[in-house]
Design an enzyme around this catalytic site. Structure first.
Site, short mmCIF file in Angstrom:
data_model
loop_
_atom_site.label_atom_id
_atom_site.label_comp_id
_atom_site.label_asym_id
_atom_site.label_seq_id
_atom_site.Cartn_x
_atom_site.Cartn_y
_atom_site.Cartn_z
N SER A 76 0.85 -1.18 0.00
CA SER A 76 0.00 0.00 0.00
C SER A 76 0.89 1.23 0.00
CB SER A 76 -0.87 0.00 1.26
OG SER A 76 -1.52 1.25 1.44
N TYR A 89 -2.10 -0.44 10.88
CA TYR A 89 -2.17 -0.77 9.45
C TYR A 89 -0.91 -0.31 8.72
CZ TYR A 89 -3.80 -0.86 4.61
OH TYR A 89 -3.92 -1.12 3.26
#
Length: 203
Positions: A76, A89
């Site tokens: 990501s 995260y």
């Protein structure tokens, strides 16, 4: 991991040798660190990085025997750029990017030049993964354009694929610009999404 073992055996039996492995599992809890439950933190690390390691370990031996294959790590933009209310995260995605880089280096050291690696780092994608995302960096990505960028990255053996591609310039800027300038840039991007804030975890 027991389930993974039987899944791998089933894949090998029904399909044979796997030459392209796409590690695409991911979960997120958008909340400030103290509001994030223990089990949510553990799950993010189990899925976002440990699962990548287990599946790679399962299929890598055959790739190494053949000196042929391609391992894709879907990470990501949050594996390079941090944002509030995604501490766990972002940490797990930084780990995924690190896994890709370390694996790439190790395969090179072992002389496995036939095994390629690619890491995909997109911004917000229109999947419902994050609720109500918005940013001034550009539009929310559609799945199809991310897949297209990844396929091009695999076919051209790109090590790191950013979507949108100008994120690579932003990464360079982060290394070169002073902290005050970076703080201004972050305000300009104005990334927003729904997050749980202020609900302190009791676990």
């Amino acid at each position: 991991r027991t389930f993974l073992f039987f899944s791998v055996q089933k894949v090998k039996k029904e399909i044979g040798d796997v030459s392209i492995l796409v590690n695409n599992a991911g979960v997120i809890t958008a909340a400030d660190l103290l509001s994030t439950q223990d089990h949510q933190i553990e799950r993010m690390f189990e899925v976002n990085i440990l699962a990548h390691i287990w599946t790679t370990r399962a299929f890598l031996p055959t790739m190494m025997n053949n000196n042929h294959g391609h391992i894709v790590t879907v990470a990501s933009a949050a594996g390079h750029f941090v944002t509030s209310f995604m501490v766990a995260y972002c940490s797990s995605k930084f780990a995924a990017v690190g896994f890709h880089k370390a694996l790439t280096e190790e395969l090179s050291t072992l002389g496995m030049d036939g095994i390629k690696t690619t890491c995909l780092c997109p911004v917000f994608i229109n999947t419902g993964f994050v609720k109500n995302p918005s940013t001034r960096l550009g539009k929310i990505l559609e799945v199809e354009e991310v897949v297209e960028a990844l396929m091009e990255g695999i076919l051209t053996n790109q090590k790191m694929v950013f979507v949108p591609s100008h994120l690579s310039i932003a990464l360079l800027s982060e290394m070169l610009f002073p902290e005050r300038a970076l703080a201004l840039l972050k305000k300009l991007t104005n990334a927003k999404f729904d997050a749980v804030v202020g609900q302190r975890s009791t676990q």
